[in-house]
Motif scaffolding. Structure first.
Motif, PDB file in Angstrom:
ATOM      1  N   SER A  44      -5.059  -4.465   1.886  1.00 20.54           N
ATOM      2  CA  SER A  44      -6.143  -4.014   2.769  1.00 20.54           C
ATOM      3  C   SER A  44      -6.036  -2.508   2.945  1.00 20.54           C
ATOM      4  CB  SER A  44      -6.048  -4.697   4.147  1.00 20.54           C
ATOM      5  OG  SER A  44      -6.202  -6.089   4.028  1.00 20.54           O
ATOM      6  N   TYR A  45      -7.198  -1.842   2.976  1.00 24.80           N
ATOM      7  CA  TYR A  45      -7.226  -0.388   3.164  1.00 24.80           C
ATOM      8  C   TYR A  45      -8.316  -0.046   4.161  1.00 24.80           C
ATOM      9  CZ  TYR A  45      -7.632   4.598   2.177  1.00 24.80           C
ATOM     10  OH  TYR A  45      -7.672   5.976   2.285  1.00 24.80           O
ATOM     11  N   ASP A  46      -7.925   0.656   5.248  1.00 20.12           N
ATOM     12  CA  ASP A  46      -8.877   1.082   6.274  1.00 20.12           C
ATOM     13  C   ASP A  46      -9.359   2.479   5.916  1.00 20.12           C
ATOM     14  OD1 ASP A  46     -10.277   1.878   8.526  1.00 20.12           O
ATOM     15  OD2 ASP A  46      -8.948   0.813   9.898  1.00 20.12           O
ATOM     16  N   THR A  47     -10.623   2.592   5.547  1.00 19.88           N
ATOM     17  CA  THR A  47     -11.159   3.891   5.135  1.00 19.88           C
ATOM     18  C   THR A  47     -11.247   4.868   6.300  1.00 19.88           C
ATOM     19  OG1 THR A  47     -13.430   3.097   5.479  1.00 19.88           O
ATOM     20  CG2 THR A  47     -12.490   2.820   3.277  1.00 19.88           C
ATOM     21  N   ALA A  48     -11.324   4.358   7.538  1.00 22.33           N
ATOM     22  CA  ALA A  48     -11.420   5.244   8.695  1.00 22.33           C
ATOM     23  C   ALA A  48     -10.085   5.912   9.001  1.00 22.33           C
ATOM     24  CB  ALA A  48     -11.905   4.455   9.910  1.00 22.33           C
ATOM     25  N   THR A  49      -8.995   5.193   8.800  1.00 24.46           N
ATOM     26  CA  THR A  49      -7.656   5.743   9.112  1.00 24.46           C
ATOM     27  C   THR A  49      -6.834   6.056   7.872  1.00 24.46           C
ATOM     28  OG1 THR A  49      -6.722   3.513   9.251  1.00 24.46           O
ATOM     29  CG2 THR A  49      -7.632   4.468  11.284  1.00 24.46           C
ATOM     30  N   ALA A  50      -7.358   5.701   6.674  1.00 31.13           N
ATOM     31  CA  ALA A  50      -6.666   5.937   5.405  1.00 31.13           C
ATOM     32  C   ALA A  50      -5.275   5.308   5.401  1.00 31.13           C
ATOM     33  CB  ALA A  50      -6.580   7.421   5.103  1.00 31.13           C
ATOM     34  N   THR A  51      -5.189   4.075   5.864  1.00 30.01           N
ATOM     35  CA  THR A  51      -3.900   3.367   5.911  1.00 30.01           C
ATOM     36  C   THR A  51      -4.003   2.022   5.199  1.00 30.01           C
ATOM     37  OG1 THR A  51      -4.495   2.406   8.054  1.00 30.01           O
ATOM     38  CG2 THR A  51      -3.218   4.450   8.077  1.00 30.01           C
ATOM     39  N   PHE A  52      -2.851   1.589   4.608  1.00 26.87           N
ATOM     40  CA  PHE A  52      -2.755   0.315   3.899  1.00 26.87           C
ATOM     41  C   PHE A  52      -2.009  -0.702   4.757  1.00 26.87           C
ATOM     42  CE2 PHE A  52      -3.339   3.107   0.207  1.00 26.87           C
ATOM     43  CZ  PHE A  52      -4.231   2.372  -0.562  1.00 26.87           C
ATOM     44  N   ARG A  59       0.815   0.893  -7.960  1.00 27.15           N
ATOM     45  CA  ARG A  59       2.075   1.268  -7.318  1.00 27.15           C
ATOM     46  C   ARG A  59       3.001   0.063  -7.164  1.00 27.15           C
ATOM     47  NH1 ARG A  59       3.856   5.127  -3.464  1.00 27.15           N
ATOM     48  NH2 ARG A  59       2.517   6.597  -4.613  1.00 27.15           N
ATOM     49  N   LEU A  60       2.405  -1.108  -6.956  1.00 27.52           N
ATOM     50  CA  LEU A  60       3.196  -2.325  -6.760  1.00 27.52           C
ATOM     51  C   LEU A  60       3.481  -3.075  -8.063  1.00 27.52           C
ATOM     52  CD1 LEU A  60       1.445  -3.646  -3.524  1.00 27.52           C
ATOM     53  CD2 LEU A  60       3.674  -2.499  -3.690  1.00 27.52           C
ATOM     54  N   GLY A  61       3.148  -2.479  -9.225  1.00 26.57           N
ATOM     55  CA  GLY A  61       3.524  -3.059 -10.512  1.00 26.57           C
ATOM     56  C   GLY A  61       2.394  -3.690 -11.277  1.00 26.57           C
ATOM     57  N   GLU A  70       5.848  -6.530   4.053  1.00 24.39           N
ATOM     58  CA  GLU A  70       6.868  -5.572   3.607  1.00 24.39           C
ATOM     59  C   GLU A  70       6.430  -4.713   2.426  1.00 24.39           C
ATOM     60  OE1 GLU A  70       7.908  -9.711   1.934  1.00 24.39           O
ATOM     61  OE2 GLU A  70       7.227  -8.829   3.832  1.00 24.39           O
ATOM     62  N   LEU A  71       5.397  -5.148   1.732  1.00 22.78           N
ATOM     63  CA  LEU A  71       4.939  -4.348   0.598  1.00 22.78           C
ATOM     64  C   LEU A  71       4.232  -3.073   1.044  1.00 22.78           C
ATOM     65  CD1 LEU A  71       3.495  -7.151  -1.735  1.00 22.78           C
ATOM     66  CD2 LEU A  71       5.724  -6.020  -1.884  1.00 22.78           C
ATOM     67  N   ALA A  72       3.737  -3.020   2.281  1.00 24.32           N
ATOM     68  CA  ALA A  72       2.989  -1.856   2.744  1.00 24.32           C
ATOM     69  C   ALA A  72       3.842  -0.606   2.752  1.00 24.32           C
ATOM     70  CB  ALA A  72       2.436  -2.126   4.140  1.00 24.32           C
ATOM     71  N   GLY A  73       5.145  -0.749   2.997  1.00 23.13           N
ATOM     72  CA  GLY A  73       6.019   0.426   3.014  1.00 23.13           C
ATOM     73  C   GLY A  73       6.044   1.155   1.692  1.00 23.13           C
ATOM     74  N   GLU A  74       5.860   0.443   0.592  1.00 19.60           N
ATOM     75  CA  GLU A  74       5.868   1.078  -0.716  1.00 19.60           C
ATOM     76  C   GLU A  74       4.600   1.896  -0.978  1.00 19.60           C
ATOM     77  OE1 GLU A  74       7.018  -1.476  -3.968  1.00 19.60           O
ATOM     78  OE2 GLU A  74       7.870  -2.954  -2.581  1.00 19.60           O
ATOM     79  N   LEU A  75       3.603   1.752  -0.110  1.00 20.04           N
ATOM     80  CA  LEU A  75       2.326   2.442  -0.318  1.00 20.04           C
ATOM     81  C   LEU A  75       2.190   3.693   0.541  1.00 20.04           C
ATOM     82  CD1 LEU A  75       0.001  -0.696  -0.412  1.00 20.04           C
ATOM     83  CD2 LEU A  75       1.101   0.468  -2.333  1.00 20.04           C
TER      84      LEU A  75
END
Length: 695
Positions: A183-191, A151-153, A197-202
């Motif tokens: 980083s990805y939290d499998t418990a909350t499914a969040t990046f 997603r980030l290229g 600032e790159l997290a917003g693109e995910l």
């Protein structure tokens, strides 16, 4: 003719097809054809692969052909794909086709970041890729990390190429790239990302969530084959309509879409399965084995509505906490709160559920819907908490813990008993041998002292202590600790045991002697309260002493500190002067020493009585006609200060040597040159006292 010609052509064609069929009619044949075609298309022997190295062989669900500088992997779904160099090495290190990457789906080729970069993609459901550059090396990007990276290229995007494989911290997956971190939290499914600032693109990114992907990720997070789960055991299998499980050598991973994939091992897994497993009241696990919040503890949460846990400590094992008790326990702070950790399974008596903890107890009455606690004051903290109006949990009890035998006999400690018994037996044997040797050494000492020129008055420090045996045997063995004061000193073989007997040079058997000048050691008579007698002038003054001197018992009778059975007084200190000094003729018919009880048999010592040839000039009571219970000889052993040490006393022909522990019989190889420490009447008595035959 035309029809015959057509028939012949058809027959030849059929035979040709039949002959060619085996080459492509099997999976291995198909793989061989496909791999050979791919190799030829790449340039054959002249390609980067080089020449073939062996034949095609099965690997995982497909086939492989090795070459001098690479390999080609094949399945019908992926086709024949070429790999070589660092990417091939990395693939093989991660298990190759037997690992969880699957088979390559493209030929290894250049990456987008630079002509020097290389990459290969693989068939696993989480779309793994191995990416390599000369500067960073070969690394795997897969699953949530690969979805976010794409997603980030990808390699040409904001983060650049990977510089490490993914790592794990609890439920969080991390992977670092040249220009940042995902980083990805499998418990909350969040990046989350670096830069942030790159997290917003995910946002809203779909992450692969099929059972195989989730189980493989949980397996890697648990350490893979080198972790506590160990190697895979068979294929994954379904549980109910939504669940999947995978067995491993030392545990299991359970998965549903709602709960995710979580690994259980050891005592927690055993308790979970005893409670019904995923089809029981606890349902599927919603966490792996996480820290319990107190030292040396673990806990796992489960999906049932009452949010049960299995809590483990080494001291108390794996215990289920659920139902209303779990609600109250959480309210009071759980394992780090006032009640502490669970120490027993809950107990249900009709409508009352109770459970004990390290700091007290919780009781729930389902009839009046109230809690009571121990300590009592904790109950106030539970007022107003909501407890679902549902039946009390009915989780099956844990398997009973094996208890010791009710008789109190626990065989687990028996292995301590074996070496203990051996030690006791050895100690007893050493003591017995020591007693027998010490008796023999004691009996032999007077002659040895004369031979060595010793003139000490006892067998204390000067004889068996440091001065005599120190040089030969060292202080630690024959010095103070063993043959010094404590063993052969004053307390046991001192003054009262070994006096010195001296006989006149002119002694002749049957000639007249007088009980004249009697020399008693100062130590002996001082110890007994008597006086030294050295001259004839002292005779009348000490006549009571002289008259009793030849009787060995009488020396220690008055004021003695030995019990009646102690053989300590049988050695007198008497010197008989030549016959010409006596005043009257006497009869020498009686022995110098009357027969004594067989101390040797009782104490393991030597019966070193004097021979009957030595006589005394004073009358004595008649000896017991059978002093040794009817034995033929009353004196089985003898030790004398003989003028000629090689001359055997009458009736005593066996020589015994205390130094070597051996005895010598007449005619033996070393009999003539051996100086006897002890003379024995026969071999049996020598052997009974611990000596062995020299030849």
């Amino acid at each position: 003719m035309g029809r015959a010609t057509v028939a012949c052509v058809a027959l030849v064609a059929m035979v040709g097809l039949m002959a060619a069929a085996p080459a492509s009619a099997t999976p291995e044949g198909d793989a061989d054809v496909a791999i050979t075609d791919a190799w030829n298309a790449a340039g054959g022997v002249a390609s980067t692969l080089g020449d073939k190295d062996g034949g095609v062989y099965a690997a995982g669900p497909g086939f492989v052909q090795n070459f001098a500088a690479g390999a080609i992997y094949y399945t019908p779904a992926t086709g024949a794909r070429i790999m070589h160099g660092a990417i091939l090495d990395r693939y093989r290190a991660l298990g190759g086709p037997d690992g969880d990457l699957g088979f390559p789906t493209i030929d290894e080729g250049p990456g987008r970041v630079s002509p020097e970069s290389r990459n290969s993609t693989f068939s696993a459901a989480d779309n793994p890729v191995i990416f390599w550059t000369p500067e960073t090396g070969a690394w795997v990007v897969r699953g949530a990390m690969n979805a976010a990276w794409d997603r980030l290229g990808g390699s040409a995007g904001a983060l650049g190429v990977p510089v490490e494989d993914e790592t794990y911290a609890g439920s969080v997956i991390n992977q670092r790239f040249v220009n940042g971190l995902i980083s990805y939290d499998t418990a909350t499914a969040t990046f989350t990302t670096e830069p942030p600032e790159l997290a917003g693109e995910l946002a809203g990114l779909t992450v692969p969530a099929d059972p195989a992907t989730a189980i493989n990720l949980a397996y890697r997070m648990a350490g893979g084959p080198d972790g506590p789960l160990g190697a895979r055991d068979g294929d994954a299998y379904s549980i109910g309509d939504e669940g999947t499980a995978q067995n491993f050598a030392n545990g299991k991973i359970y998965y549903t879409v709602d709960t995710g994939a979580h690994a259980l091992t050891g005592a927690i897994l055993a308790r979970y399965e005893s409670a019904g497993g995923p089809t029981g009241e606890l349902a599927f696990p919603t966490s792996g084995e996480v820290d319990g919040g107190v030292p040396d503890s673990k806990q796992v949460s489960f999906a049932a509505p009452d949010h049960p846990v299995i809590f483990w400590t080494e001291e108390h094992g794996a215990i289920v906490v659920n139902g209303p008790v779990k609600t109250a326990w959480d309210k009071l702070g759980g394992p780090t709160g006032a009640l502490g950790i669970p120490i027993a399974e809950h107990d249900i008596n009709r409508d009352v559920m109770s459970q004990r903890f390290s700091g007290g107890e919780i009781t729930w009455n389902a009839t009046d819907r109230t809690f009571t606690t121990k300590p009592d004051e904790l109950a106030g903290s539970l007022e107003g908490i909501e407890v679902p109006n549902q039946p009390l949990p009915n989780v099956p009890a844990a398997p009973p813990v094996e208890q010791p035998d009710s008789s109190g006999w626990n065989v687990s400690w028996l292995w301590w008993l074996v070496p203990l018994l051996v030690l006791v037996a050895i100690s007893g044997l050493v003591w017995l041998i020591g007693r027998r040797r010490s008796g023999a050494a004691a009996a032999a000492e007077p002659t040895e002292r004369r031979q060595r020129g010793q003139d000490e008055s006892d067998h204390g420090d000067a004889d068996h202590g440091d001065t005599d045996y120190g040089d030969d045997y060292g202080d630690s063995h024959y010095g103070d600790s063993h043959y010094g004061d404590s063993h052969y000193g004053d307390s046991h073989y001192g003054d009262a045991h070994y006096g010195e007997v001296t006989y006149g040079d002119d002694y002749e058997e049957g000639s007249g002697y007088r009980a004249g000048d009697v020399v008693i050691h100062d130590e002996l008579f001082t110890h007994r309260g008597a006086h030294q007698v050295e001259t004839t002038a002292d005779l009348e003054e000490n006549q009571d002493v002289i008259n009793t001197a030849p009787t060995r018992y009488d020396f220690v009778a008055e004021g003695a500190d030995f019990d009646d059975e102690t053989p300590s007084g049988r050695h007198a200190a008497v010197r008989y002067e030549p016959a010409e000094e006596q005043t009257e003729s006497v009869d020498y018919a009686e022995p110098l020493v009357p027969p004594l009880p067989d101390w040797g048999d009782k104490y393991g010592l030597f019966n070193d009585y004097q021979p009957e040839a030595l006589t005394r000039p004073v009358a004595q009571p008649e000896p017991d006609p059978e002093p040794h219970g009817g034995e033929e000889s009353a004196y089985p052993a003898i030790h004398l200060p003989l003028e000629d040490p090689h001359e055997a006393p009458a009736g005593f022909s066996i020589k015994a040597c205390m130094r070597s522990g051996s005895y010598h019989v007449p005619g033996g190889l070393s009999y003539d040159e051996t100086i006897a420490d002890i003379w024995f009447a026969d071999e049996q008595h020598a052997q009974a006292n611990g000596f062995h035959r020299a030849d």
